[in-house]
Enzyme design. Structure first.
Site, PDB file in Angstrom:
ATOM      1  N   LYS A   1       0.813  -1.230   0.000  1.00 21.91           N
ATOM      2  CA  LYS A   1       0.000   0.000   0.000  1.00 21.91           C
ATOM      3  C   LYS A   1       0.843   1.275   0.000  1.00 21.91           C
ATOM      4  O   LYS A   1       0.358   2.330  -0.370  1.00 21.91           O
ATOM      5  CB  LYS A   1      -0.980   0.004   1.168  1.00 21.91           C
TER       6      LYS A   1
ATOM      7  N   SER B   1      -7.912   1.538   9.359  1.00 19.84           N
ATOM      8  CA  SER B   1      -7.286   1.018  10.570  1.00 19.84           C
ATOM      9  C   SER B   1      -6.181   0.062  10.157  1.00 19.84           C
ATOM     10  O   SER B   1      -5.576  -0.586  10.983  1.00 19.84           O
ATOM     11  CB  SER B   1      -8.319   0.303  11.440  1.00 19.84           C
TER      12      SER B   1
ATOM     13  N   GLU C   1      -9.956 -13.855  -3.241  1.00 24.95           N
ATOM     14  CA  GLU C   1     -10.617 -13.245  -2.089  1.00 24.95           C
ATOM     15  C   GLU C   1     -11.032 -14.319  -1.089  1.00 24.95           C
ATOM     16  O   GLU C   1     -11.067 -15.502  -1.404  1.00 24.95           O
ATOM     17  CB  GLU C   1     -11.790 -12.347  -2.498  1.00 24.95           C
TER      18      GLU C   1
ATOM     19  N   GLY D   1     -16.266 -13.752   1.813  1.00 24.72           N
ATOM     20  CA  GLY D   1     -16.651 -12.483   1.193  1.00 24.72           C
ATOM     21  C   GLY D   1     -16.343 -12.479  -0.284  1.00 24.72           C
ATOM     22  O   GLY D   1     -15.403 -11.821  -0.726  1.00 24.72           O
TER      23      GLY D   1
ATOM     24  N   ASP E   1     -17.664 -11.107  -2.880  1.00 26.27           N
ATOM     25  CA  ASP E   1     -18.399 -10.084  -3.640  1.00 26.27           C
ATOM     26  C   ASP E   1     -17.785  -9.839  -5.018  1.00 26.27           C
ATOM     27  O   ASP E   1     -18.510  -9.628  -5.993  1.00 26.27           O
ATOM     28  CB  ASP E   1     -18.462  -8.777  -2.853  1.00 26.27           C
TER      29      ASP E   1
ATOM     30  N   SER F   1       1.143  -9.866  -0.256  1.00 26.29           N
ATOM     31  CA  SER F   1       0.792  -8.437  -0.239  1.00 26.29           C
ATOM     32  C   SER F   1       1.152  -7.701   1.046  1.00 26.29           C
ATOM     33  O   SER F   1       1.286  -6.476   1.031  1.00 26.29           O
ATOM     34  CB  SER F   1      -0.693  -8.265  -0.547  1.00 26.29           C
TER      35      SER F   1
HETATM   36  C1  LIG Z   1      -5.234  -3.633   1.289  1.00 31.55           C
HETATM   37  C2  LIG Z   1      -4.652  -4.993   1.247  1.00 31.55           C
HETATM   38  C3  LIG Z   1      -5.090  -5.959   0.314  1.00 31.55           C
HETATM   39  C4  LIG Z   1      -6.219  -5.700  -0.653  1.00 31.55           C
HETATM   40  O1  LIG Z   1      -5.896  -4.675  -1.560  1.00 31.55           O
HETATM   41  P1  LIG Z   1      -7.008  -3.968  -2.446  1.00 31.55           P
HETATM   42  O2  LIG Z   1      -6.261  -2.984  -3.246  1.00 31.55           O
HETATM   43  O3  LIG Z   1      -8.001  -3.334  -1.508  1.00 31.55           O
HETATM   44  O4  LIG Z   1      -7.676  -5.030  -3.252  1.00 31.55           O
HETATM   45  C5  LIG Z   1      -4.453  -7.178   0.281  1.00 31.55           C
HETATM   46  N1  LIG Z   1      -3.459  -7.474   1.138  1.00 31.55           N
HETATM   47  C6  LIG Z   1      -3.013  -6.591   2.058  1.00 31.55           C
HETATM   48  C7  LIG Z   1      -1.919  -6.996   2.971  1.00 31.55           C
HETATM   49  C8  LIG Z   1      -3.599  -5.313   2.142  1.00 31.55           C
HETATM   50  O5  LIG Z   1      -3.152  -4.441   3.058  1.00 31.55           O
END
Ligand SMILES: *Cc1c(COP(=O)(O)O)cnc(C)c1O
Length: 322
Positions: free
Chosen positions: A55, A80, A206, A210, A212, A306
């Site tokens: 992010k 959060s 996902e 959830g 969606d 991620s």
């Molecule tokens: C925010 C996040 C996601 C999902 O990312 P999106 O862009 O909302 O699809 C996946 N893994 C981690 C660790 C995140 O912080």
């Protein structure tokens, strides 16, 4: 037909902005993981990114692209989770102010981490206060720019740089698994893959509780659900965004789901075999790759890790209880 929110050039431009600022994270391998699927797996280690998640890429890109006056006034975000820390650090690196709106029952460690990056944390009561209204009032009163966690072209383009780096490092892939919440990461990564390797299958992952986005892709319109109960707290989004969905519909091949039990297995595997601490949401791609198993035999497969932000006691409790 309307133009999609981002194209490959937006990601390439974001990548230049992030050069020397975001970490160029490593790609990890595991002989055991390869043996169990028959594939060659390339794990992109975004849990080793600044703030511990991809992010930072989107947050920094979005703050970079604000006008000079807005950059001086500052930014605001509701989160959060990892987006809070991403915006806090991005604002600090630009020498500007960040206000982060968080529920007052958010984990103390996350509040402290966000303050540690220099942000002002405004707490609200999630049962009695409307955070959107609170945020809008604050943004307006103090002239702050709201940076959303996924539904923004500059955020989406920034997130896509994780996939660009992976392809730059390893070349063509047959399949790429990407964790999916609101779709910022997936839309960015799919945009890169489509432009560079049109034959690569892009799979969003996902939590089973959830699905969606899976429903949305099948129905051809955004489907909203109640906030899902899952250990994958970064993917507890009720719906895709109106900017991320069209990109996903156009550029993503499929969306699959994994259970919380499989996420825990994946976390334990990554810790014991690769010595990496990955948060539950960060393991969505790993769990999906193991779930696909021998269907991947002989393929070159990318897996986005991620994020890695999880308290050790919580990590221990999850892997211990399996
Ligand atoms: C925010 C996040 C996601 C999902 O990312 P999106 O862009 O909302 O699809 C996946 N893994 C981690 C660790 C995140 O912080």
């Amino acid at each position: 037909m309307t133009r999609l929110a981002i194209d490959y050039d937006d990601v390439a431009a974001a990548h230049r902005r992030l050069e020397g600022i975001a970490h160029h994270t490593p790609v990890l391998h595991s002989t055991t993981a390869d043996a169990s699927t028959g594939a060659r797996l390339y794990f992109k280690a975004e849990h080793l990114q600044r703030v511990g998640a991809f992010k930072f890429r989107g947050g920094y890109n979005a703050v970079s692209l604000l006008g000079e006056a807005q950059k001086r006034a500052g930014v605001i975000a509701f989160s959060s989770g990892n987006h809070a820390q991403a915006i806090a650090l991005s604002a600090r690196l630009h020498g500007t102010r960040a206000v982060i709106v968080m529920p007052e029952d958010a984990p103390e460690i996350k509040i402290a981490a966000t303050r540690g990056y220099g942000a002002e944390v405004v707490l609200y009561d999630r049962y009695t206060q409307d955070r959107e209204a609170l945020g809008r009032a604050l943004a307006e009163a103090e002239g702050l720019a709201l940076i959303p966690p996924y539904n923004h072209p500059h955020v989406m383009a920034g997130q896509g740089t994780a996939a660009k780096e992976l392809f730059d490092d390893v070349g063509e892939l047959d399949t790429l698994f990407v964790p999916l919440g609101g779709g910022g990461l997936l839309s960015g990564c799919a945009t890169v893959a489509r432009a560079r390797y049109p034959g690569c299958r892009i799979i969003g992952v996902e939590p089973e509780a959830g699905n969606d986005a899976q429903q949305s892709l099948r129905r051809g319109e955004i489907v909203s659900i109640a906030t899902p109960h899952t250990i994958a707290d970064g993917a507890q989004t009720p719906a895709l965004g109106d900017l991320t969905f069209p990109v996903i519909r156009e550029r993503v091949d499929d969306i699959v789901t994994v259970s919380d039990a499989r996420l825990v297995e994946a976390m334990a595997f990554m810790a014991s075999r690769l010595k990496q601490i990955i948060e539950p949401t960060g393991c969505l791609g790993v769990a999906a790759a193991f779930q696909a198993g021998e269907k991947l035999a002989g393929h070159r497969v990318g897996v986005m890790l991620s994020g890695g932000n999880i308290d050790l006691p919580r990590f221990a409790a999850l892997v211990h209880g399996r």
